[in-house]
Design a protein around this motif. Sequence first.
Motif, PDB file in Angstrom:
ATOM      1  N   MET A   1       0.784  -1.248  -0.217  1.00  0.00           N
ATOM      2  CA  MET A   1       0.297   0.157  -0.333  1.00  0.00           C
ATOM      3  C   MET A   1       0.695   1.116  -0.069  1.00  0.00           C
ATOM      4  O   MET A   1       1.666   1.074   1.122  1.00  0.00           O
ATOM      5  CB  MET A   1      -1.174  -0.007   1.230  1.00  0.00           C
ATOM      6  CG  MET A   1      -1.868  -0.963   1.441  1.00  0.00           C
ATOM      7  SD  MET A   1      -2.719  -0.217   2.545  1.00  0.00           S
ATOM      8  CE  MET A   1      -2.699  -2.573   3.687  1.00  0.00           C
ATOM      9  N   ASN A   2       0.468   2.096  -0.557  1.00  0.00           N
ATOM     10  CA  ASN A   2       1.191   3.613  -1.063  1.00  0.00           C
ATOM     11  C   ASN A   2       0.550   4.721   0.047  1.00  0.00           C
ATOM     12  O   ASN A   2      -0.149   4.182   0.315  1.00  0.00           O
ATOM     13  CB  ASN A   2       1.484   3.821  -2.546  1.00  0.00           C
ATOM     14  CG  ASN A   2       0.680   4.256  -3.121  1.00  0.00           C
ATOM     15  OD1 ASN A   2       0.032   4.837  -2.089  1.00  0.00           O
ATOM     16  ND2 ASN A   2       0.026   4.398  -4.470  1.00  0.00           N
ATOM     17  N   THR A   3       1.462   5.173   0.285  1.00  0.00           N
ATOM     18  CA  THR A   3       1.387   6.590   1.058  1.00  0.00           C
ATOM     19  C   THR A   3       0.097   6.891   0.549  1.00  0.00           C
ATOM     20  O   THR A   3      -0.649   7.804   1.311  1.00  0.00           O
ATOM     21  CB  THR A   3       1.954   7.497   1.416  1.00  0.00           C
ATOM     22  OG1 THR A   3       2.807   6.934   1.916  1.00  0.00           O
ATOM     23  CG2 THR A   3       1.557   8.586   2.645  1.00  0.00           C
ATOM     24  N   THR A   7      -3.602   7.922   2.353  1.00  0.00           N
ATOM     25  CA  THR A   7      -3.731   9.227   2.374  1.00  0.00           C
ATOM     26  C   THR A   7      -5.087   9.178   2.555  1.00  0.00           C
ATOM     27  O   THR A   7      -6.235   9.959   3.271  1.00  0.00           O
ATOM     28  CB  THR A   7      -2.869  10.509   2.396  1.00  0.00           C
ATOM     29  OG1 THR A   7      -1.906  10.552   3.160  1.00  0.00           O
ATOM     30  CG2 THR A   7      -3.525  11.486   3.003  1.00  0.00           C
ATOM     31  N   GLU A   8      -5.927   8.845   0.642  1.00  0.00           N
ATOM     32  CA  GLU A   8      -7.569   9.097   1.216  1.00  0.00           C
ATOM     33  C   GLU A   8      -8.128   8.491   1.373  1.00  0.00           C
ATOM     34  O   GLU A   8      -9.716   8.279   1.922  1.00  0.00           O
ATOM     35  CB  GLU A   8      -7.217   8.247  -0.913  1.00  0.00           C
ATOM     36  CG  GLU A   8      -8.649   9.128  -1.203  1.00  0.00           C
ATOM     37  CD  GLU A   8      -8.870   9.614  -1.524  1.00  0.00           C
ATOM     38  OE1 GLU A   8     -10.423   9.536  -1.993  1.00  0.00           O
ATOM     39  OE2 GLU A   8      -8.350  10.717  -1.126  1.00  0.00           O
ATOM     40  N   SER A  47     -12.723   3.034  13.343  1.00  0.00           N
ATOM     41  CA  SER A  47     -12.231   3.656  13.846  1.00  0.00           C
ATOM     42  C   SER A  47     -11.008   2.797  14.277  1.00  0.00           C
ATOM     43  O   SER A  47      -9.711   3.100  14.564  1.00  0.00           O
ATOM     44  CB  SER A  47     -12.583   3.424  15.815  1.00  0.00           C
ATOM     45  OG  SER A  47     -14.091   3.871  15.893  1.00  0.00           O
ATOM     46  N   VAL A  48     -10.745   1.471  14.607  1.00  0.00           N
ATOM     47  CA  VAL A  48      -9.723   0.895  14.519  1.00  0.00           C
ATOM     48  C   VAL A  48      -8.764   1.366  12.904  1.00  0.00           C
ATOM     49  O   VAL A  48      -7.494   0.818  13.148  1.00  0.00           O
ATOM     50  CB  VAL A  48     -10.479  -0.084  14.513  1.00  0.00           C
ATOM     51  CG1 VAL A  48      -8.909  -1.442  14.469  1.00  0.00           C
ATOM     52  CG2 VAL A  48     -10.670  -0.888  15.529  1.00  0.00           C
ATOM     53  N   ARG A  49     -10.053   1.078  11.547  1.00  0.00           N
ATOM     54  CA  ARG A  49      -8.917   1.209  10.284  1.00  0.00           C
ATOM     55  C   ARG A  49      -8.329   2.638  10.112  1.00  0.00           C
ATOM     56  O   ARG A  49      -7.195   2.748   9.505  1.00  0.00           O
ATOM     57  CB  ARG A  49     -10.364   0.535   9.588  1.00  0.00           C
ATOM     58  CG  ARG A  49     -10.715  -0.674   9.383  1.00  0.00           C
ATOM     59  CD  ARG A  49     -11.933   0.206   7.891  1.00  0.00           C
ATOM     60  NE  ARG A  49     -11.232  -0.451   6.905  1.00  0.00           N
ATOM     61  CZ  ARG A  49     -12.391  -0.088   5.734  1.00  0.00           C
ATOM     62  NH1 ARG A  49     -13.311   0.285   6.361  1.00  0.00           N
ATOM     63  NH2 ARG A  49     -11.568   1.044   4.979  1.00  0.00           N
ATOM     64  N   ILE A  50      -9.456   3.455  10.915  1.00  0.00           N
ATOM     65  CA  ILE A  50      -8.448   4.728  10.502  1.00  0.00           C
ATOM     66  C   ILE A  50      -7.237   5.015  11.739  1.00  0.00           C
ATOM     67  O   ILE A  50      -6.188   5.167  11.261  1.00  0.00           O
ATOM     68  CB  ILE A  50      -9.369   5.478  11.837  1.00  0.00           C
ATOM     69  CG1 ILE A  50     -10.688   6.322  10.294  1.00  0.00           C
ATOM     70  CG2 ILE A  50      -9.213   7.359  11.331  1.00  0.00           C
ATOM     71  CD1 ILE A  50     -11.864   7.407  10.871  1.00  0.00           C
ATOM     72  N   PHE A  51      -6.919   4.033  13.368  1.00  0.00           N
ATOM     73  CA  PHE A  51      -6.390   3.984  13.889  1.00  0.00           C
ATOM     74  C   PHE A  51      -5.286   3.404  12.901  1.00  0.00           C
ATOM     75  O   PHE A  51      -4.129   4.173  13.263  1.00  0.00           O
ATOM     76  CB  PHE A  51      -6.245   3.213  14.928  1.00  0.00           C
ATOM     77  CG  PHE A  51      -5.152   2.833  16.166  1.00  0.00           C
ATOM     78  CD1 PHE A  51      -4.946   3.321  17.082  1.00  0.00           C
ATOM     79  CD2 PHE A  51      -5.016   1.596  15.424  1.00  0.00           C
ATOM     80  CE1 PHE A  51      -3.405   3.954  17.673  1.00  0.00           C
ATOM     81  CE2 PHE A  51      -3.499   1.355  16.683  1.00  0.00           C
ATOM     82  CZ  PHE A  51      -3.099   2.273  17.614  1.00  0.00           C
ATOM     83  N   ARG A  52      -5.206   2.680  13.054  1.00  0.00           N
ATOM     84  CA  ARG A  52      -4.026   1.987  11.455  1.00  0.00           C
ATOM     85  C   ARG A  52      -3.408   2.287  11.254  1.00  0.00           C
ATOM     86  O   ARG A  52      -2.513   2.397  10.476  1.00  0.00           O
ATOM     87  CB  ARG A  52      -4.945  -0.375  11.186  1.00  0.00           C
ATOM     88  CG  ARG A  52      -5.359  -0.790  12.664  1.00  0.00           C
ATOM     89  CD  ARG A  52      -4.596  -1.937  12.781  1.00  0.00           C
ATOM     90  NE  ARG A  52      -5.250  -2.740  13.372  1.00  0.00           N
ATOM     91  CZ  ARG A  52      -6.023  -3.637  14.189  1.00  0.00           C
ATOM     92  NH1 ARG A  52      -7.167  -3.777  12.925  1.00  0.00           N
ATOM     93  NH2 ARG A  52      -6.498  -4.287  15.071  1.00  0.00           N
ATOM     94  N   LEU A  53      -4.424   2.684  10.258  1.00  0.00           N
ATOM     95  CA  LEU A  53      -3.652   3.418   8.495  1.00  0.00           C
ATOM     96  C   LEU A  53      -2.876   5.214   9.358  1.00  0.00           C
ATOM     97  O   LEU A  53      -1.924   5.009   8.963  1.00  0.00           O
ATOM     98  CB  LEU A  53      -4.799   3.947   7.774  1.00  0.00           C
ATOM     99  CG  LEU A  53      -5.541   2.856   6.630  1.00  0.00           C
ATOM    100  CD1 LEU A  53      -7.245   3.301   6.247  1.00  0.00           C
ATOM    101  CD2 LEU A  53      -4.613   2.349   6.102  1.00  0.00           C
TER     102      LEU A  53
END
Length: 85
Positions: A1-3, A7-8, A47-53
Amino acid sequence: MNTTWRTEQLRRLNQTMKAIEILAEHPDLTLIYQGKAWVYRDLLELSVRIFRLAQQEGYDVQAFELWFAKDAELFAHYGLEWRVG
């Protein structure tokens, strides 16, 4: 996965989170957003997905970690396991 992709994803997840944040105060509700029915567990999963990203992107995630640690029992009630670190 790229930055750029991460970010998107963060941007889109944050938009969705803002749209369904009423679930944080009313976890018994079901909301319809973008043609999908959302429940409280969905809010926690986002919330967990946002945290990890965010963590992968190098953002300060300490506030998330404190919230997750405090509400670990709540996460478990909804079938989500969370370990900080």
